[in-house]
Design a protein around this motif. Structure first.
Motif, PDB file in Angstrom:
ATOM      1  N   UNK A 107       0.596  -1.348  -0.111  1.00  0.00           N
ATOM      2  CA  UNK A 107       0.050  -0.090   0.024  1.00  0.00           C
ATOM      3  C   UNK A 107       0.683   1.369   0.090  1.00  0.00           C
ATOM      4  N   UNK A 108       1.745   1.205   0.958  1.00  0.00           N
ATOM      5  CA  UNK A 108       2.837   2.426   0.838  1.00  0.00           C
ATOM      6  C   UNK A 108       3.444   2.677  -0.548  1.00  0.00           C
ATOM      7  N   UNK A 109       3.888   1.522  -0.939  1.00  0.00           N
ATOM      8  CA  UNK A 109       4.636   1.445  -2.470  1.00  0.00           C
ATOM      9  C   UNK A 109       3.609   2.310  -3.685  1.00  0.00           C
ATOM     10  N   UNK A 110       2.388   2.185  -3.288  1.00  0.00           N
ATOM     11  CA  UNK A 110       1.448   2.681  -4.719  1.00  0.00           C
ATOM     12  C   UNK A 110       1.687   4.061  -4.911  1.00  0.00           C
ATOM     13  N   UNK A 111       2.072   5.080  -3.730  1.00  0.00           N
ATOM     14  CA  UNK A 111       2.193   6.262  -4.007  1.00  0.00           C
ATOM     15  C   UNK A 111       3.574   6.451  -4.611  1.00  0.00           C
ATOM     16  N   UNK A 112       4.372   5.497  -5.070  1.00  0.00           N
ATOM     17  CA  UNK A 112       5.433   5.692  -5.739  1.00  0.00           C
ATOM     18  C   UNK A 112       5.548   4.824  -7.236  1.00  0.00           C
ATOM     19  N   UNK A 113       4.429   4.376  -7.655  1.00  0.00           N
ATOM     20  CA  UNK A 113       4.476   3.575  -8.869  1.00  0.00           C
ATOM     21  C   UNK A 113       3.733   4.361  -9.847  1.00  0.00           C
ATOM     22  N   UNK A 114       2.672   5.239  -9.590  1.00  0.00           N
ATOM     23  CA  UNK A 114       2.008   5.677 -10.680  1.00  0.00           C
ATOM     24  C   UNK A 114       2.683   6.797 -11.718  1.00  0.00           C
ATOM     25  N   UNK A 115       3.755   7.369 -11.172  1.00  0.00           N
ATOM     26  CA  UNK A 115       4.348   8.327 -11.730  1.00  0.00           C
ATOM     27  C   UNK A 115       5.003   7.978 -13.217  1.00  0.00           C
ATOM     28  N   UNK A 116       5.405   6.574 -13.462  1.00  0.00           N
ATOM     29  CA  UNK A 116       5.737   5.842 -14.591  1.00  0.00           C
ATOM     30  C   UNK A 116       4.631   5.265 -15.527  1.00  0.00           C
ATOM     31  N   UNK A 117       3.229   5.921 -15.431  1.00  0.00           N
ATOM     32  CA  UNK A 117       2.334   5.336 -16.202  1.00  0.00           C
ATOM     33  C   UNK A 117       2.550   5.758 -17.618  1.00  0.00           C
ATOM     34  N   UNK A 118       2.239   4.757 -18.506  1.00  0.00           N
ATOM     35  CA  UNK A 118       2.364   5.190 -19.724  1.00  0.00           C
ATOM     36  C   UNK A 118       1.777   6.467 -20.622  1.00  0.00           C
ATOM     37  N   UNK A 119       0.869   6.745 -19.903  1.00  0.00           N
ATOM     38  CA  UNK A 119       0.317   8.080 -20.678  1.00  0.00           C
ATOM     39  C   UNK A 119       0.556   9.297 -20.043  1.00  0.00           C
ATOM     40  N   UNK A 120       1.546   9.181 -19.277  1.00  0.00           N
ATOM     41  CA  UNK A 120       2.048  10.634 -18.624  1.00  0.00           C
ATOM     42  C   UNK A 120       3.425  10.722 -18.729  1.00  0.00           C
ATOM     43  N   UNK A 121       4.357  11.763 -18.737  1.00  0.00           N
ATOM     44  CA  UNK A 121       5.693  12.004 -18.274  1.00  0.00           C
ATOM     45  C   UNK A 121       5.708  12.752 -17.051  1.00  0.00           C
ATOM     46  N   UNK A 122       6.547  12.047 -16.144  1.00  0.00           N
ATOM     47  CA  UNK A 122       6.522  12.819 -14.852  1.00  0.00           C
ATOM     48  C   UNK A 122       7.937  13.489 -14.661  1.00  0.00           C
TER      49      UNK A 122
END
Length: 267
Positions: A107-122
């Protein structure tokens, strides 16, 4: 971006996290400079919520921290016997079942995973201290712009812990195994010149130019056709796990999709 972050009504503003959206660019800001944007489970849940709130129009997400430090890492209250109010303490987690411990860290790690989604550049815009969880949050992003006063450090090992917030994979990918091991095992600071030289930072700028540099990079990313950026990002993300020949195949398939789309023949 058409307007400054301060002029936009936030889509989210709680637990030390603010999300604002300006057309194709979203900005996630850590908003507790008095504590150097120290992190907690509540902040991590707010980061997850920020990712869930992004509309489909967003193409670039800029992550920044208010004040002199990007994030000095995990709030030291986590290391007290009582921990955070309403949260399991580290001692409670250690005493619990393996499944619960694993689920909590997941659950904690989920805050760190979505930044590399394919539809965005972070883009992480990093100044001052980026320590432990702060370093890992910067590593969670696709790109990093660093101020010339930046101090990256991975201090978990000195506390008897390991970096567990998804930072080890990107760190090894950026600087290599030997340097990553040395950085983590010693807990030393990585300053701006080394960060730029080793690839931790895409760009280093004076601290007073950090926000402007992030804005300029976001604008450059938005200028390119969205689907071409998405396909290119997917190609590059998968390159490490593919052989040279498999990557050639992936390139051909991606280019075929782009050509058909440009010719009006896509799905």
């Amino acid at each position: 971006m058409a307007s400054s972050d301060s002029e936009l009504a936030p889509a989210l503003d709680k637990d030390g996290v603010r999300l604002t959206i300006d057309e194709a660019v979203a900005t996630v800001t850590l908003t507790n400079p008095a504590k150097r944007n120290a992190q907690s489970p509540a902040l991590w849940r707010a980061l997850v919520e920020a990712g869930q709130l992004l509309p489909g129009s967003v193409r670039v997400v800029v992550l920044r921290g208010e004040g002199k430090s990007f994030s000095a890492g995990l709030d030291r209250q986590a290391f007290t016997p009582e921990g955070f109010d309403g949260e399991p303490s580290f001692i409670d987690l250690a005493r619990g079942e393996d499944g619960l411990l694993d689920a909590t860290i997941t659950e904690y790690q989920e805050a760190f995973t979505w930044w590399r989604r394919s539809d965005i550049v972070s883009i992480a815009a990093v100044q001052g201290h980026a320590i432990g969880a702060g370093f890992q949050l910067a590593l969670a992003c696709d790109l990093r712009i660093a101020a010339d006063d930046v101090q990256f450090a991975m201090r978990e090992t000195s506390l008897g812990l390991v970096p567990d917030l998804t930072g080890t994979h990107p760190l090894v990918g950026l600087v290599g195994y030997a340097r990553a091991l040395e950085i983590c095992a010693t807990g030393r600071f990585v300053h701006a010149d080394e960060a730029e030289r080793t690839g931790l930072a895409n760009l280093v700028v004076p601290a007073d130019q950090l926000d402007a540099a992030a804005t300029d990079l976001a604008a450059a990313l938005v200028a390119a056709p969205r689907d071409a950026v998405i396909e290119t990002k997917a190609l590059l993300q998968g390159a490490v796990g593919r052989s040279y020949e498999d990557q050639r195949v992936a390139e051909r398939a991606a280019q075929g999709r782009r050509l058909r789309d440009l010719a009006g023949l896509g799905d």
